[in-house]
Design an enzyme around this catalytic site. Structure first.
Site, PDB file in Angstrom:
ATOM      1  N   HIS A 197      41.877  48.691  30.092  1.00 49.29           N
ATOM      2  CA  HIS A 197      42.112  47.931  31.325  1.00 49.29           C
ATOM      3  C   HIS A 197      41.196  49.355  32.072  1.00 49.29           C
ATOM      4  CE1 HIS A 197      42.335  47.277  35.633  1.00 49.29           C
ATOM      5  NE2 HIS A 197      43.022  45.799  35.165  1.00 49.29           N
ATOM      6  N   ASP A 255      50.192  52.160  28.513  1.00 49.25           N
ATOM      7  CA  ASP A 255      49.981  51.647  29.198  1.00 49.25           C
ATOM      8  C   ASP A 255      50.854  50.056  28.929  1.00 49.25           C
ATOM      9  OD1 ASP A 255      48.996  49.263  30.880  1.00 49.25           O
ATOM     10  OD2 ASP A 255      47.081  49.650  31.113  1.00 49.25           O
ATOM     11  N   GLN A 295      50.838  44.690  29.827  1.00 49.29           N
ATOM     12  CA  GLN A 295      50.869  43.448  29.400  1.00 49.29           C
ATOM     13  C   GLN A 295      51.588  43.458  27.908  1.00 49.29           C
ATOM     14  OE1 GLN A 295      49.147  41.068  30.629  1.00 49.29           O
ATOM     15  NE2 GLN A 295      48.267  42.246  32.307  1.00 49.29           N
ATOM     16  N   CYS A 345      38.565  43.179  33.712  1.00 49.05           N
ATOM     17  CA  CYS A 345      38.461  45.001  34.536  1.00 49.05           C
ATOM     18  C   CYS A 345      38.259  45.582  33.399  1.00 49.05           C
ATOM     19  CB  CYS A 345      39.976  44.638  35.074  1.00 49.05           C
ATOM     20  SG  CYS A 345      39.796  44.861  37.244  1.00 49.05           S
TER      21      CYS A 345
HETATM   22  N1  PMP Z   1      46.487  47.931  32.480  1.00 44.10           N
HETATM   23  C1  PMP Z   1      45.890  46.274  32.371  1.00 44.10           C
HETATM   24  C2  PMP Z   1      46.313  45.834  30.768  1.00 44.10           C
HETATM   25  C3  PMP Z   1      46.515  45.507  32.933  1.00 44.10           C
HETATM   26  O1  PMP Z   1      46.390  44.034  32.399  1.00 44.10           O
HETATM   27  C4  PMP Z   1      46.215  45.526  34.009  1.00 44.10           C
HETATM   28  C5  PMP Z   1      46.050  44.230  35.136  1.00 44.10           C
HETATM   29  N2  PMP Z   1      45.770  43.281  34.704  1.00 44.10           N
HETATM   30  C6  PMP Z   1      45.952  47.248  34.960  1.00 44.10           C
HETATM   31  C7  PMP Z   1      46.518  47.649  33.596  1.00 44.10           C
HETATM   32  C8  PMP Z   1      46.197  47.367  35.845  1.00 44.10           C
HETATM   33  O2  PMP Z   1      46.843  46.724  36.669  1.00 44.10           O
HETATM   34  P1  PMP Z   1      48.083  46.807  38.832  1.00 44.10           P
HETATM   35  O3  PMP Z   1      47.000  46.682  39.237  1.00 44.10           O
HETATM   36  O4  PMP Z   1      49.308  46.400  38.212  1.00 44.10           O
HETATM   37  O5  PMP Z   1      48.125  48.755  38.825  1.00 44.10           O
END
Ligand code: PMP
Length: 407
Positions: free
Chosen positions: A124, A201, A204, A365
């Site tokens: 992401h 991270d 998910q 993203c």
């Molecule tokens: N990492 C991953 C794999 C995500 O799916 C997301 C959210 N789509 C994020 C990071 C970012 O999370 P947040 O917007 O809640 O900070």
């Protein structure tokens, strides 16, 4: 699993009872954010009506009640991820904030000119850009673990990236776009063999499977409350205390200090050293309630149900003429990404919305993956504990109808 009573669980989510454009809401966007159960909503209401107060400061009754509830939430979360100590759980704003924290302090402490950071090709943006910013400042470089056409990481290539210049590996546990579950045990083992710390991270992963930080031996884990049935604005950074103790603070301010003079400030102990300013008190307490709710069902049961939905979804969507799944890893969780013929994902998503079906469209993203597959984006259907097979049937019928109109 027979014992999984999804219809009963759906009763816990009042938002799901509504109609959209006259159709029952079908919510397949839990990877973006999950809906919140009554247990969480009630906890927020109780906090603001019963004991709203600042934490860690007051001698008065309400402040003590709020502090105890906030710290109890930290213990609940520590137990959920099996942290050895609850002060290894730092409250942040979310995954993005947690990763920025680590990139900032690791950068200042460990990374020098010529060093490098390893990430993967399926991150992401929030696990790419903070490292890029830090690497640019430090004159370090970013190395990327390549991915196959199926959406699986090339582990041989990964091993070859790990030389003495690598100061940290930062990798996602589960891809939000492809659903790939990465072999994180191997990623951690290979990095540790070279003495390199690993950040996962977990945005998910944390809502779909048991994540045991001690069994994984992971150094840092980032996740968001709002994807785990909790409120927005709150997240977690888990860090091994041996790392957190030797890293410098991130932000300066109230709560993170022991003593302040104009000549010198000494920092507070963990976790407060990394929690400057008034925290998201209701968010933390709400996230504790969300974790308790998930534990009452069992995250393994949720994961097993979602796996069944995933298998059913792949089978039924597979019948749609001209469908192409983006990401076909053997080990997958949470989300199915697809395209139909040459229909733009946005157009498909818009027609699904008109049928009351919420999916996400776009690059999610993860622009580098879109470039890798040479596509503008995908339609992503992602699962939560409340989704049903009947909803998948509705989705499949909706996709067929939309595709017929658009092609
Ligand atoms: N990492 C991953 C794999 C995500 O799916 C997301 C959210 N789509 C994020 C990071 C970012 O999370 P947040 O917007 O809640 O900070």
């Amino acid at each position: 699993p027979l014992a999984y009573d999804v219809e009963r669980l759906r009763q816990d989510f009042p938002i799901l009872r509504q109609t959209v454009y006259g159709k029952p809401l079908v919510y397949f966007d839990s990877a973006a954010t999950t809906q919140k159960p009554t247990a969480v909503l009630q906890t927020l209401q109780d906090y603001y009506t019963g004991y709203n107060s600042n934490v860690h400061r007051g001698v008065h009754h309400l402040s003590q009640v709020a502090t105890e509830a906030y710290e109890e939430a930290r213990r609940i979360i520590a137990r959920y991820i099996n942290a050895a100590q609850s002060h290894e759980v730092i409250f942040t704003k979310g995954t993005t904030d947690s990763i920025n924290l680590v990139a900032n302090v690791v950068g200042r402490k460990l990374v020098r000119k010529g060093d490098s950071v390893v990430i993967s090709a399926i991150e992401h943006h929030s696990n790419i850009v903070p490292w890029q910013i830090m690497c640019e400042e430090r004159e370090a470089s970013l190395r990327v673990i390549p991915v196959s056409d199926k959406g699986e990481l090339d582990m041989d290539a990964y091993e070859k990236l790990l030389d003495d210049s690598v100061k940290i590996v930062a990798c996602t546990y589960v891809s939000n776009t492809l659903g790939t579950v990465n072999p994180v045990q191997d990623i951690i083992r290979l990095a540790h063999a070279k003495g390199i710390p690993v950040l996962l991270d977990g945005a998910q992963a944390i809502q779909h499977m048991a994540v045991d930080v001690q069994a994984l031996d992971v150094d840092f884990l980032a996740f968001s409350g709002h994807k785990l049935y909790g409120p927005t604005g709150i997240g977690v950074l888990y860090g091994k205390s041996e790392w957190l103790d030797k890293l410098p603070p991130y932000q300066g301010g109230g709560d993170m200090i022991k003593t302040v003079t104009f000549a010198k400030t000494t920092y507070n102990e963990l976790p407060y050293k990394f929690e400057a300013g008034t925290p998201d008190i209701s968010g933390g307490i709400g996230l504790g309630a969300a974790v308790k709710y998930v534990e009452s069902i069992g995250v393994a049961n949720i994961g097993a149900w979602e796996h069944e939905l995933m298998q059913y979804g792949l089978e039924k969507l597979g019948e749609v003429e001209g469908i192409r799944f983006i990401g076909q890893a053997k080990n997958r969780a949470g989300a199915i990404s697809f395209l139909v013929k040459d229909i733009h994902p946005y157009d498909l998503g818009e027609l699904l919305d008109k049928q009351g079906i919420a999916v996400r469209t776009g690059h999610h993203c993860t622009e580098p993956i879109m470039d890798f597959f040479k596509i503008p984006g995908t339609v992503r259907a992602s699962f939560g504990l409340y989704n049903t097979k009947a909803e998948i049937d509705t989705l499949v019928a909706g996709v067929k109808r939309a595709a017929a109109m658009l092609s």
